[in-house]
Design an enzyme around this catalytic site. Sequence first.
Site, short mmCIF file in Angstrom:
data_model
loop_
_atom_site.label_atom_id
_atom_site.label_comp_id
_atom_site.label_asym_id
_atom_site.label_seq_id
_atom_site.Cartn_x
_atom_site.Cartn_y
_atom_site.Cartn_z
N SER A 175 -9.03 -12.68 8.22
CA SER A 175 -10.47 -12.62 8.05
C SER A 175 -11.10 -11.87 9.24
CB SER A 175 -11.03 -14.04 7.90
OG SER A 175 -12.33 -14.02 7.39
N ASP A 215 -9.12 -13.24 -3.48
CA ASP A 215 -10.00 -13.44 -2.33
C ASP A 215 -11.25 -12.58 -2.52
OD1 ASP A 215 -11.21 -13.68 0.13
OD2 ASP A 215 -9.62 -12.72 1.27
N HIS A 271 -7.50 -16.28 0.25
CA HIS A 271 -7.83 -15.81 1.59
C HIS A 271 -6.66 -16.01 2.57
CE1 HIS A 271 -10.84 -14.29 4.27
NE2 HIS A 271 -10.90 -15.37 5.03
#
Length: 482
Positions: free
Chosen positions: A177, A425, A450
């Site tokens: 991320s 995601d 994710h």
Amino acid sequence: MVDALKVLFGVSVVSFLGTTAAVFHYRRSSPYNPKHRNPLHDGYSYQTLNFTQNVDHFGFRNTDKFQQRYLVADQFWNHDNGPIFFYTGNEGDIAWLCNNTGFMWDMAPDFKALLVFAEHRYYGESLPYGSDSFANSSALDYLTAEQALADYAELIRHIKCTMPGAAKSPVIVFGGSYGGMLAAWMRLKYPNLVLGALTSSAPVWQFEGLTPCGGFYSKLQQIYESVSPQCVDNIANSWSTITGQWPGALDVLTKAFRLCKPIESKYDLDPLLDWIVNVLVNLATANYPYPASFLEPLPAYPVKEFCKYLETPLSDKALLEAMGRGMNMYFNYTGQATCLNMSKQATDNFGDRAWYYQTCTELVMPLCSNNTSMFFNMDWDIGYYSEQCKYNIGVAPREDWISLQYWGKEIMSASNIIFSNGLLDPLSQAGVLETLSPSLIAIQIPMAAHHLDLRGQNPADPSDVREAREQEKNILRDWLYG
């Protein structure tokens, strides 16, 4: 209606006010001792250390220092210049991030790697001005990705200079991320220190002029549609049902969503919508194939579990009750809560105040939902966004800075970066999805949510996740050993 500023990366933002910053007294850097490790519940063990960092790496007037926390595990390491696997901490507590990055632990014995997990400034315990770190915009002025990357560079240099056997150790950085963005940017900015980067679910192109603002919510809708088109229809119909002015509506909403604090007026409806949208984002973010506690304790494939309540056409009170059961599944899967609190959005391990500041300064990621049927209209307006940031924390964003600082889409002269993205995601739509050169490699993982590939191996992992990890390991071997 809810504005896009309030929903970003599945982490709700909060306004905060403060007082004056005070001087923060710091300690010396703690020495490394391989005998002092702390066990984690998954069997991981590491030593917790602190390194003295400059608050400001780029100016010469502020000489304040702070303690950056980092974790070290050397039980797998070849002490004769074996590789260093370095996690570039993102917007949360580093011990929590470490515990959710099992892939590094799984690989370490095979590569004989030293594991280092570095905490991002202003998150977890790495607070430059202690409890006054969020007092005002002056105290927060040193919260930037550039300063965080410089922290990591200084820490890598410190480790290589002070740990016997590490002087010539090659360094691979890892991140998921925002941490994946930082890992990619580390390779761009400090190629002298970092041999390569494995970035997972890194939305490096979620910036002005690089990705349409509607991409995130369009992708989110696709994820729910892949589970149940009827679920999407019911969610879409719930917004007008929630905001409709009908007799007894507020009381029905309070009971349907099992709220601790009653809905008392129409002014409570926007926070309710905000709360629901955040949960829909978080369910997709943590849509793992096995029970996990990344954000909240959740069952396997929680999007499917949420949609079980919404598989038939519903309306009015029945629709609200079904939405409420889905929300209760998210916040109360363990069955211990007697009511739900709208002020709770995600795990406490995230640093909401620091993240809000970052998204109000340089990490300006346009989001809108005006091209979806599942969500109500949320326009992107940089003028309004800027006004809200000024009102809440006294600063205005620089929307084009990240594209200039980290090259935008003109990254062809970079090398040795893996961009992995799970197609379950919603952030994948702003990631690098196509291989750009022999050493800028994109890996698409159709059945992954994710940064699932960075999590520890699990018998329930889909085959494409296992294949992606093998591909990643082979690329790392090539970088390290030729």
